[in-house]
Scaffold this motif. Structure first.
Motif, PDB file in Angstrom:
ATOM      1  N   GLY A 228       8.932  -0.403   4.043  1.00  0.00           N
ATOM      2  CA  GLY A 228       9.486  -0.146   5.364  1.00  0.00           C
ATOM      3  C   GLY A 228      10.914   0.337   5.283  1.00  0.00           C
ATOM      4  N   CYS A 229      11.836  -0.572   5.035  1.00  0.00           N
ATOM      5  CA  CYS A 229      13.266  -0.236   5.096  1.00  0.00           C
ATOM      6  C   CYS A 229      13.927  -0.190   3.717  1.00  0.00           C
TER       7      CYS A 229
ATOM      8  N   ASP B  71      15.288  -5.708   5.684  1.00  0.00           N
ATOM      9  CA  ASP B  71      15.366  -5.900   7.134  1.00  0.00           C
ATOM     10  C   ASP B  71      14.021  -6.086   7.826  1.00  0.00           C
ATOM     11  N   CYS B  72      12.912  -5.604   7.224  1.00  0.00           N
ATOM     12  CA  CYS B  72      11.670  -5.517   8.010  1.00  0.00           C
ATOM     13  C   CYS B  72      10.566  -6.465   7.569  1.00  0.00           C
TER      14      CYS B  72
ATOM     15  N   CYS C 239       2.913  -3.868   9.633  1.00  0.00           N
ATOM     16  CA  CYS C 239       3.606  -5.135   9.374  1.00  0.00           C
ATOM     17  C   CYS C 239       2.664  -6.226   8.880  1.00  0.00           C
TER      18      CYS C 239
ATOM     19  N   ASN D 273      10.092 -10.710   9.674  1.00  0.00           N
ATOM     20  CA  ASN D 273       9.030  -9.695   9.699  1.00  0.00           C
ATOM     21  C   ASN D 273       9.056  -8.982  11.047  1.00  0.00           C
ATOM     22  N   LEU D 274       9.311  -7.701  11.022  1.00  0.00           N
ATOM     23  CA  LEU D 274       9.378  -6.941  12.270  1.00  0.00           C
ATOM     24  C   LEU D 274       8.031  -6.320  12.603  1.00  0.00           C
ATOM     25  N   CYS D 275       7.647  -6.434  13.865  1.00  0.00           N
ATOM     26  CA  CYS D 275       6.448  -5.757  14.360  1.00  0.00           C
ATOM     27  C   CYS D 275       6.861  -4.910  15.549  1.00  0.00           C
ATOM     28  N   ARG D 276       6.502  -3.632  15.509  1.00  0.00           N
ATOM     29  CA  ARG D 276       6.894  -2.726  16.592  1.00  0.00           C
ATOM     30  C   ARG D 276       5.794  -2.596  17.636  1.00  0.00           C
TER      31      ARG D 276
END
Ligand code: FES
Ligand code: FES
Length: 164
Positions: A40-41, A45-46, A103, A133-136
């Motif tokens: 991801g990043c 960060d993600c 994610c 953990n980022l989820c968009r």
């Protein structure tokens, strides 16, 4: 740059890999075909790149591959497959906690690390465990529900085998 030969144990399989000393675990895993570990990043960060290192969920983009020598590494694909999913993976599907899915492997790994330590976490404890953990896509509610409805299971011993 001179390559360094390292031995990694991933999902029960042993790999000898020649990699630059500054190669991250994420880069080496993906080059080796573990593309369930998402990029991801590449800066922590993600959480898309999360794997289990021993009993801890870590961001593999923040660890140099050689630092993982000697540890048991487990990726999302090491927990279960489409034909034989881990209960957490089934719970994510059943709860509608997967949309684009980018994610999801990292989420499942963070959830696994949590449930192994705390099989009955509160919603707040789940939120904290997946805070990296980022989820968009999902808005997190279904993800939290999936984790709450699932019991921790360990990697089945029969999946462990040695290959070069
Ligand atoms: S790719 Fe590692 S945290 Fe985003
Ligand atoms: S399901 Fe798309 S980022 Fe989480």
């Amino acid at each position: 740059m001179e390559l360094r030969v390292i031995t990694l144990r991933v999902n029960g399989r042993r790999h000898q890999i020649a990699a630059p000393p500054n190669a991250t675990l994420l880069q080496v895993l993906r080059n080796r075909g573990y593309t369930d570990v998402k990029n991801g990043c590449e800066k922590g960060d993600c959480g898309a790149c999360a794997v289990l290192l021993g009993d801890r969920a870590i961001n593999s983009c923040l660890v140099l591959a050689w630092q993982a020598e000697g540890a048991e590494i487990v990726t999302d694909a090491g927990l279960g497959t489409l034909d034989n999913p881990h209960p957490l993976q089934s719970a994510f599907a059943d709860a509608g906690a997967v949309q684009c899915g980018y994610c999801t492997p990292g989420m499942v790994i963070s959830a696994k690390a949590l449930l192994d330590k705390n099989p009955t976490p509160s919603r707040q404890e789940i939120r904290e465990a997946i805070s990296g953990n980022l989820c968009r896509c999902t808005g997190y509610s279904q993800i939290i529900e999936a984790i709450q409805t699932c019991e921790a299971k360990t990697l089945p011993a029969e999946r462990l085998e040695d290959v070069e």
